[in-house]
Design a protein around this motif. Structure first.
Motif, short mmCIF file in Angstrom:
data_model
loop_
_atom_site.label_atom_id
_atom_site.label_comp_id
_atom_site.label_asym_id
_atom_site.label_seq_id
_atom_site.Cartn_x
_atom_site.Cartn_y
_atom_site.Cartn_z
N LEU A 121 0.83 -1.21 0.00
CA LEU A 121 0.00 0.00 0.00
C LEU A 121 0.87 1.26 0.00
O LEU A 121 0.59 2.21 -0.73
CB LEU A 121 -0.94 0.01 1.20
N LEU A 122 1.93 1.26 0.80
CA LEU A 122 2.84 2.41 0.85
C LEU A 122 3.44 2.68 -0.53
O LEU A 122 3.44 3.82 -1.00
CB LEU A 122 3.96 2.15 1.87
N CYS A 123 3.92 1.64 -1.18
CA CYS A 123 4.49 1.80 -2.53
C CYS A 123 3.46 2.31 -3.52
O CYS A 123 3.75 3.18 -4.34
CB CYS A 123 5.09 0.49 -3.02
N ALA A 124 2.26 1.77 -3.44
CA ALA A 124 1.21 2.18 -4.37
C ALA A 124 0.83 3.65 -4.18
O ALA A 124 0.62 4.39 -5.15
CB ALA A 124 -0.03 1.30 -4.20
N LYS A 125 0.76 4.09 -2.93
CA LYS A 125 0.37 5.48 -2.66
C LYS A 125 1.47 6.48 -3.01
O LYS A 125 1.18 7.62 -3.34
CB LYS A 125 -0.01 5.63 -1.18
N LEU A 126 2.74 6.05 -2.94
CA LEU A 126 3.84 6.96 -3.23
C LEU A 126 4.28 6.91 -4.69
O LEU A 126 5.10 7.72 -5.11
CB LEU A 126 5.03 6.67 -2.31
N ASP A 127 3.74 5.98 -5.45
CA ASP A 127 4.10 5.84 -6.86
C ASP A 127 3.14 6.65 -7.74
O ASP A 127 2.43 6.10 -8.57
CB ASP A 127 4.09 4.36 -7.26
N ARG A 128 3.14 7.95 -7.50
CA ARG A 128 2.31 8.86 -8.28
C ARG A 128 3.22 9.85 -8.98
O ARG A 128 4.24 10.28 -8.41
CB ARG A 128 1.32 9.62 -7.38
N PRO A 129 2.89 10.25 -10.21
CA PRO A 129 3.79 11.14 -10.96
C PRO A 129 3.98 12.52 -10.31
O PRO A 129 5.02 13.14 -10.49
CB PRO A 129 3.14 11.27 -12.33
N GLU A 130 3.02 12.98 -9.55
CA GLU A 130 3.16 14.32 -8.95
C GLU A 130 4.02 14.33 -7.69
O GLU A 130 4.33 15.39 -7.15
CB GLU A 130 1.78 14.92 -8.64
N ILE A 131 4.44 13.16 -7.21
CA ILE A 131 5.30 13.08 -6.03
C ILE A 131 6.75 12.97 -6.48
O ILE A 131 7.13 12.06 -7.20
CB ILE A 131 4.92 11.87 -5.15
N ARG A 132 7.55 13.93 -6.03
CA ARG A 132 8.97 13.97 -6.37
C ARG A 132 9.76 13.22 -5.30
O ARG A 132 9.54 13.42 -4.10
CB ARG A 132 9.43 15.42 -6.44
#
Length: 149
Positions: A121-132
């Protein structure tokens, strides 16, 4: 991946307890041997162990947020508030939002039956293009900021 996942920091708690007990014993031994100088050094390590025990609260991950409950208080940040992820050299993650900072201990230190699902879940939530994401040598030494509930 829906649901609520709770992971603890058992290894940190064990390390804190062992550190506190061992160095408290060393302090007593130094006192009984009338070696007063080392007592302050041993006392420092007793305090480090107590800090580890107090700070090693469980993490709770849900679809909407990540939270940690320790003796210092309850801290949380919503996933939608995360704008940057600072990666520490030891695996610590610093989730940054606008004037917010939430510290996630390394996944390798997590324990409990929900560890795999929580990490997913942590990986899925942080794997967004707007997160640097970026690496930082100082990420391992930071504390929560403006995320107390």
């Amino acid at each position: 991946m829906k649901g609520r996942y709770v992971v603890s920091l058992l290894s940190y708690r064990i390390l804190g307890a062992v550190c506190s007990i061992f160095f408290a014993g060393c302090s007593v031994g130094a006192f009984l041997a009338q070696q007063y100088g080392p007592i302050s050094i041993f006392g420092f390590f007793v305090l480090v162990g107590i800090y580890l025990l107090a700070a090693a609260g469980p993490y709770e991950l849900t679809e909407g947020r990540i939270a940690q409950n320790s003796l210092f208080g309850q801290f949380e940040i919503r996933w939608q508030d995360v704008r940057e992820v600072e990666l520490g050299s030891q695996g610590t993650l610093v989730l940054r939002g606008r004037d917010k900072r939430f510290i996630v201990s390394p996944v390798s230190a997590w324990s409990g039956p929900d560890k795999a699902k929580a990490a997913e879940l942590l990986c899925a939530k942080l794997d967004r293009p707007e997160i640097r994401s970026y690496s930082s040598a100082s990420a391992d030494f930071k504390t929560h900021r403006n995320v107390r509930v």
